[in-house]
Design a protein around this motif. Structure first.
Motif, PDB file in Angstrom:
ATOM      1  N   PRO A 146       0.796  -1.232   0.000  1.00 32.49           N
ATOM      2  CA  PRO A 146       0.000   0.000   0.000  1.00 32.49           C
ATOM      3  C   PRO A 146       0.827   1.280   0.000  1.00 32.49           C
ATOM      4  O   PRO A 146       0.271   2.373   0.142  1.00 32.49           O
ATOM      5  CB  PRO A 146      -0.797  -0.121   1.302  1.00 32.49           C
ATOM      6  N   ASP A 147       2.141   1.174  -0.186  1.00 29.87           N
ATOM      7  CA  ASP A 147       3.037   2.331  -0.053  1.00 29.87           C
ATOM      8  C   ASP A 147       2.624   3.507  -0.937  1.00 29.87           C
ATOM      9  O   ASP A 147       2.612   4.655  -0.486  1.00 29.87           O
ATOM     10  CB  ASP A 147       4.473   1.933  -0.414  1.00 29.87           C
ATOM     11  N   LEU A 150      -0.701   5.251   0.155  1.00 36.51           N
ATOM     12  CA  LEU A 150      -0.488   5.913   1.446  1.00 36.51           C
ATOM     13  C   LEU A 150       0.395   7.147   1.295  1.00 36.51           C
ATOM     14  O   LEU A 150       0.190   8.156   1.990  1.00 36.51           O
ATOM     15  CB  LEU A 150       0.126   4.931   2.446  1.00 36.51           C
ATOM     16  N   LYS A 151       1.360   7.089   0.394  1.00 36.98           N
ATOM     17  CA  LYS A 151       2.187   8.266   0.110  1.00 36.98           C
ATOM     18  C   LYS A 151       1.325   9.391  -0.462  1.00 36.98           C
ATOM     19  O   LYS A 151       1.456  10.558  -0.072  1.00 36.98           O
ATOM     20  CB  LYS A 151       3.298   7.906  -0.877  1.00 36.98           C
ATOM     21  N   ALA A 153      -1.930   9.831  -0.025  1.00 36.78           N
ATOM     22  CA  ALA A 153      -2.795  10.341   1.039  1.00 36.78           C
ATOM     23  C   ALA A 153      -2.035  11.308   1.939  1.00 36.78           C
ATOM     24  O   ALA A 153      -2.546  12.381   2.296  1.00 36.78           O
ATOM     25  CB  ALA A 153      -3.359   9.183   1.854  1.00 36.78           C
ATOM     26  N   ALA A 154      -0.807  10.940   2.291  1.00 39.62           N
ATOM     27  CA  ALA A 154       0.001  11.801   3.157  1.00 39.62           C
ATOM     28  C   ALA A 154       0.286  13.146   2.486  1.00 39.62           C
ATOM     29  O   ALA A 154       0.219  14.205   3.126  1.00 39.62           O
ATOM     30  CB  ALA A 154       1.307  11.094   3.518  1.00 39.62           C
ATOM     31  N   PRO A 160      -6.437   7.696   5.328  1.00 37.87           N
ATOM     32  CA  PRO A 160      -6.815   6.648   4.376  1.00 37.87           C
ATOM     33  C   PRO A 160      -8.317   6.534   4.172  1.00 37.87           C
ATOM     34  O   PRO A 160      -8.787   6.347   3.033  1.00 37.87           O
ATOM     35  CB  PRO A 160      -6.238   5.377   5.004  1.00 37.87           C
ATOM     36  N   CYS A 163     -10.041   8.605   1.484  1.00 40.13           N
ATOM     37  CA  CYS A 163      -9.599   8.386   0.104  1.00 40.13           C
ATOM     38  C   CYS A 163     -10.383   7.256  -0.555  1.00 40.13           C
ATOM     39  O   CYS A 163     -10.738   6.264   0.093  1.00 40.13           O
ATOM     40  CB  CYS A 163      -8.120   8.025   0.067  1.00 40.13           C
ATOM     41  N   TYR A 165      -9.797   4.482  -3.543  1.00 43.93           N
ATOM     42  CA  TYR A 165      -8.793   3.876  -4.423  1.00 43.93           C
ATOM     43  C   TYR A 165      -9.544   3.083  -5.492  1.00 43.93           C
ATOM     44  O   TYR A 165     -10.355   2.206  -5.173  1.00 43.93           O
ATOM     45  CB  TYR A 165      -7.832   2.958  -3.660  1.00 43.93           C
ATOM     46  N   ALA A 179      -4.360  -0.464   2.278  1.00 46.08           N
ATOM     47  CA  ALA A 179      -4.170   0.947   2.618  1.00 46.08           C
ATOM     48  C   ALA A 179      -5.273   1.482   3.523  1.00 46.08           C
ATOM     49  O   ALA A 179      -5.167   2.594   4.048  1.00 46.08           O
ATOM     50  CB  ALA A 179      -4.106   1.782   1.347  1.00 46.08           C
ATOM     51  N   MET A 181      -8.390   2.137   2.545  1.00 44.58           N
ATOM     52  CA  MET A 181      -9.162   3.109   1.778  1.00 44.58           C
ATOM     53  C   MET A 181     -10.466   2.500   1.262  1.00 44.58           C
ATOM     54  O   MET A 181     -10.613   1.280   1.238  1.00 44.58           O
ATOM     55  CB  MET A 181      -8.325   3.617   0.599  1.00 44.58           C
TER      56      MET A 181
END
Length: 226
Positions: A146-147, A150-151, A153-154, A160, A163, A165, A179, A181
């Motif tokens: 999920p990197d 999540l990046k 979203a940040a 999460p 959001c 997806y 993630a 989401m």
């Protein structure tokens, strides 16, 4: 409240099936291997270019993957040179993106397509639509990790759960679920409803225009308030 929508690329934003099949089959033909039906690429794709090449080579007559590195380099090179060949947006996608932007939603792409190729496709085909593009690179693990989402979203200062997806494969459903989401299956893409639902889709959308209604419904709580 939904603050961001994060999209897969191949099979979600754009129909890249003919593009992938053409590039791969040109390479296979030059290698003296068996060209593969375009339909097969619906299942070769979804887990990055390297996995696509492995699946393609096994069916083309190289089960031991003895020519993997050669084919991998050629595939990446050709896509980096011309990632737009035979690529078309799905009907209704542009209208959806414009509507979401008008509503103040942040938009991102998270794809297992190599980053350079992904950026070229988005810049040329979806000019000005996206705030962020995250393609496959050494910096971020490829989906279903999920990197990437999540990046995004940040960077958008969104939780999460704020959001959506959106993707069209098992890999995407696993990614969005991991993630945390709202995970939406795109039925117009490369896989079927059964795969999407069994892999964790919260909702399955039949057409791109359905996503706007899904966004509106998720954007309201049970009392009918934002």
């Amino acid at each position: 409240m939904i603050k961001a929508c994060i999209f897969d690329l191949d099979g979600t934003l754009a129909n890249t099936l003919d593009s992938m099949a053409y590039v791969a089959n040109e390479i296979l033909k030059d290698m003296g291997l068996k060209e593969q039906p375009t339909e097969n690429f619906k299942y070769y794709s979804g887990e990055g270019a390297d996995m696509l090449v492995r699946r393609c080579l096994r069916d083309a007559g190289d089960p031991g993957l003895t020519r993997f590195e050669e084919c991998r380099e050629l595939y990446r090179k050709k896509f980096d040179e011309d990632p737009l060949y035979k690529v078309v947006p799905y009907e209704g996608i542009m209208e959806l993106l414009h509507a979401l932007r008008a509503a103040g939603v942040k938009l991102a792409v998270c794809t297992n397509k190599p980053h350079i190729a992904a950026v070229k496709v988005i810049d040329k085909m979806f000019t000005g639509c996206f705030d962020l593009v995250i393609g496959q690179s050494d910096a971020i693990r490829r989906k279903p990790a999920p990197d990437g989402p999540l990046k995004a979203a940040a960077e958008f200062d969104a939780l999460p759960e704020e959001c959506m997806y959106i993707g069209d494969t098992k890999t995407d459903m696993e990614t969005g679920t991991a993630a945390g989401m709202h995970t939406i299956g795109a039925l117009w893409g490369f896989r079927d409803r059964e795969e999407l639902e069994s892999s964790g889709a919260e909702i399955v959308a039949e057409k791109p225009e359905n996503l706007l209604k899904i966004y509106e419904e998720l954007n309201y709580d049970k009392t009918g308030c934002k």
